[in-house]
Design a protein around this motif. Sequence first.
Motif, short mmCIF file in Angstrom:
data_model
loop_
_atom_site.label_atom_id
_atom_site.label_comp_id
_atom_site.label_asym_id
_atom_site.label_seq_id
_atom_site.Cartn_x
_atom_site.Cartn_y
_atom_site.Cartn_z
N LEU A 170 0.59 -1.22 0.02
CA LEU A 170 -0.02 0.01 -0.10
C LEU A 170 0.83 1.38 0.03
O LEU A 170 1.81 1.30 0.87
N ASN A 171 0.63 2.22 -0.90
CA ASN A 171 1.27 3.40 -1.04
C ASN A 171 -0.10 4.43 -0.05
O ASN A 171 -0.74 4.66 -0.52
N PHE A 172 0.32 4.65 1.14
CA PHE A 172 -0.62 5.35 2.20
C PHE A 172 -0.89 6.49 1.77
O PHE A 172 -2.09 7.00 1.75
N THR A 173 -0.08 7.43 1.32
CA THR A 173 -0.18 8.82 0.93
C THR A 173 -1.14 8.69 -0.17
O THR A 173 -1.72 9.84 -0.22
N LYS B 192 3.69 10.64 -12.71
CA LYS B 192 4.20 10.85 -11.17
C LYS B 192 4.53 12.35 -11.02
O LYS B 192 5.05 13.05 -11.82
N PHE C 49 5.98 13.74 -8.63
CA PHE C 49 7.14 13.93 -7.86
C PHE C 49 8.06 14.14 -8.99
O PHE C 49 8.53 13.47 -9.79
N LYS D 26 11.54 14.15 -10.04
CA LYS D 26 12.79 13.23 -9.65
C LYS D 26 14.07 14.15 -10.16
O LYS D 26 15.23 14.58 -9.71
N MET E 220 14.84 17.03 -8.09
CA MET E 220 15.58 16.54 -6.93
C MET E 220 17.15 16.22 -7.18
O MET E 220 17.99 16.51 -6.13
N TYR E 221 17.51 15.61 -8.38
CA TYR E 221 18.87 15.44 -8.68
C TYR E 221 19.46 16.66 -8.69
O TYR E 221 20.69 16.81 -8.17
N GLY F 197 20.26 18.12 -5.46
CA GLY F 197 21.11 17.28 -4.76
C GLY F 197 22.70 17.79 -5.04
O GLY F 197 23.44 17.98 -4.32
N ILE F 198 22.71 17.86 -6.32
CA ILE F 198 24.04 18.15 -6.98
C ILE F 198 24.46 19.46 -6.69
O ILE F 198 25.66 19.67 -6.49
N PHE G 93 25.55 19.93 -3.15
CA PHE G 93 26.71 19.35 -2.81
C PHE G 93 27.86 20.19 -3.47
O PHE G 93 28.87 20.45 -2.50
N LEU H 53 34.04 21.63 -9.67
CA LEU H 53 32.73 21.63 -8.94
C LEU H 53 31.66 22.72 -9.61
O LEU H 53 30.53 22.06 -9.60
N LYS I 288 -0.27 14.57 -3.22
CA LYS I 288 -0.31 13.42 -3.78
C LYS I 288 -1.69 12.53 -4.06
O LYS I 288 -2.06 12.27 -5.16
#
Lengths: 59, 817
Positions: free
Chosen positions: B134-137, B179, B181, B183, B186-187, B190-191, B194, B229, B306
């Motif tokens: 189950l995906n509760f959200t 979807k 979300f 992604k 988010m990548y 994150g990059i 960093f 960087l 969601k």
Amino acid sequence: MSALYILVIASISIAGSFLMAFIWSIRTDQYDDRDGSAMRMLQDNTIPGNQSLNIKDDK
Amino acid sequence: MVAALEEPVVKEKKVKTEVVCFHCGTACVADTIKIDDKAFCCDGCKLVYEILNQNGLCDYYTLQSHPGLTQIKPVRNDKYAYLDNEEIASALYSFTDGTHSVVTFYIPGVHCSSCMWLLEHLNKLNIGITESRLNFTAKEVTIHFSNSEITIRKVVELLVTIGYEPNISLNDIGDKKVKTFNKQRMYKLGISGFCFGNIMMMSFPEYFGTSLGIEKEYAELFRALNLVLALPVFFYSASEFFITAWKGLQQKLLNIDAPIALAIIITFTRSVYEILTHTGSGYLDSMSGIVFFMLVGRAVQEQSYKSISFHRDYKSYFPIAVSVLTSSGIGSKNIQDLQEKDIVLLNNEDIIPADAVIIKGTARIDYSFVTGESELIPVNEGKIIYAGGKHVGEQITIRITKPVAGSYLTSLWNHYAFSKNKVEENKNNSIIHLLSKYFTWILLSLTAITAVYWALNDPSKMMQSVTAMLIVACPCALLLSATFTNANLLRIFSNNGIFLRDASVIEQMAKVDDIVFDKTGTLTHGADGVSCAGHQLTNEERSWLYSAVRSSKHPHSQALAKFLGQLPLVEFTYWVEIPGKGIHALIGDSKIFVGSSSFTTGVERLTDKSGNVFVNINDNISVFNIEPVFRENVPLVMEGLRSHYRLSLLSGDNNRQKKILGKFFGNDELLLFNQKPIDKLHFIENLQSSGKKVMMIGDGLNDAGALQQSNVGITLADDVNSFTPACDAIMDAKKMGQFPALMKLARKSGLLISMSFGISLLYNVVGLSLAMRGLMKPVLAAILMPCSTLSIVFIAWGISSFIAYKMGLAIKSDSNS
């Protein structure tokens, strides 16, 4: 001072490993269902068998 | 979780006075349905308990008390027969290889940890199911099963028997949901995070100069590493700014991303130049910082809810298949393949898939979702019925006259209001885009003036001051103040029960000066309120009354039957319904009369007004009063809104409550009744053409056109996950009382953004004046940038939270919702 070279490499690779962990968590949809994971963690893993019912009704 | 934990306490208080169902916690009307010492409200609940008990799944009841959903409405046996049709079933699979299949269902009833526990132990109920998760959200359960052991129909029916009926609609077929979300973002986030962190760390020696005794070779090393960087930040993380800016320029538009892209490119090239020529350390720290914070801002602002969908249309309301009568017998057909002249069988509570003619049986149609009219309409053989209505009663046979896409209801979606892209429109009118346009032009001309000035006086300083200026004046502060203010407002709104589609809706809400309400389901509860006076019925009498009114077509009988709930039926020796008077029935020695006072008691009474139903059982008289019930917050909300907005009402229902509504609205000129969906749409259009910004608050498909046409369409829902037509925002009906305060907050939103923008402008003016005079030292610029950025983020968040707090709104999420 040449220790700095090692330290710089060390620090970047540690931070890099965190970055990889972050990317991995996104890739594997770990943020998809935050409520569900929180509940699932608290549930017992006992396999439900045919045990007789032993629940107190809160009546 | 908190809600779930509190539940038992509340229940215990109730228990003293009444018996509640062990399964679902509903009060038990009759105490006849029992196993051991456990009472159940209906046979449905008892059945679920028995199944779980047999399979040793009673842990379900220990995790939460009364975790189930009431099973009072039984599901018809062959409701899911259409799933035996391979073609329809295969459209639902997300994976199948013939022996093993995976299917995902949306289950609206999921609400607590017990639900999750049971749905993840489905394999105990049927060995054909290998795994369920189950995906509760998202309230979605993904079930893996083996085709040789169990069919998809059996899987669905198993879910139904344990009380978790999945919602399978036309929407599930065809395009699989994207979807929400993001992604990629988010990548990128994150990059850039960093790289930003590491670049900052390696820039510290530069900030403090040579006082730390860093040797030159190390300084060179750090700069080189910074450059490496910065590459992923520039080429990967920042790419979306370049793309949007470029798209805007192609359409000759200067959007907010244009000056930002310019600043990023200039900062990067100047830094590369400085580092390669060993003339300086560049501003790579600021560049990666800007990119990181702006990506954070966008990610926070665009976080989506969601399990809530803002884009549903009639497709989510229609079933995916219907039973059709063909020469070879009864089969099922995908609703999209329905053609004219197809013969369709409709059972109780089925939705009419397309406009059709009744060829056998008498229908009672509930058009409430389509027209807002709450009373059932009887339709006889040979008459036309319209798509979207719900049939109540015995099975009928109909012949389709128009395909699904051409029917009356769906034609509403062909109206041009639905072809507009409201999201794009809102964006282009947004205050940020307007500001950024002026900002960019002013900045560019100032830069040009500075360039000319230095070219005439001291050409060696020209490049340095021009680039410094562009770097410092980057409107990222503007973008940040807007995104973080909006993100926080979105959060505050959702904590107070309004879920907005995106941030641009806040701005639109601020501009609204006219609010239009729907009545049924919006101001009133969906169901009628029934109260009883006089003789209080015994349980036996209740079930007599239920049996007597159940098969009557009169709306009052319907309301009474609904109010009494499912009770055991009794056989009457005599039953008759006299139109305009009432029902008379006999059981054993008992006489039952239901209807008007003269009919039931033989005496005309003063209390006999519309909405009152008299019941006479063996000369014991009770009076049931049937009234649509207004939501409790309605008077408060209206009062809060009246002073700022012109309020009007569009109801598909009749005008029997005009008086009381007039009191709420403060006048009754703007109360319109008997409005068809298209009338509502035109009403909004007319208001808009007279220059009004209109907000529509509605609930059903009948409001869909008006919701779409309005500047802000809000759907009111008792359960935010239930069906709602396409809209800009969904309001939780329980928290309706906060609405006036939220409107006030929306009106302040522009001010909030301007305030944080003003503060960021201060930084820019100081920075700019220094840069223009060529006084800006790289170190100073490098420190000023991240500091201003961070302080903007905190100020934007802080001010908006503070204002909301002062208004008495919840700024922290209560985990109850």
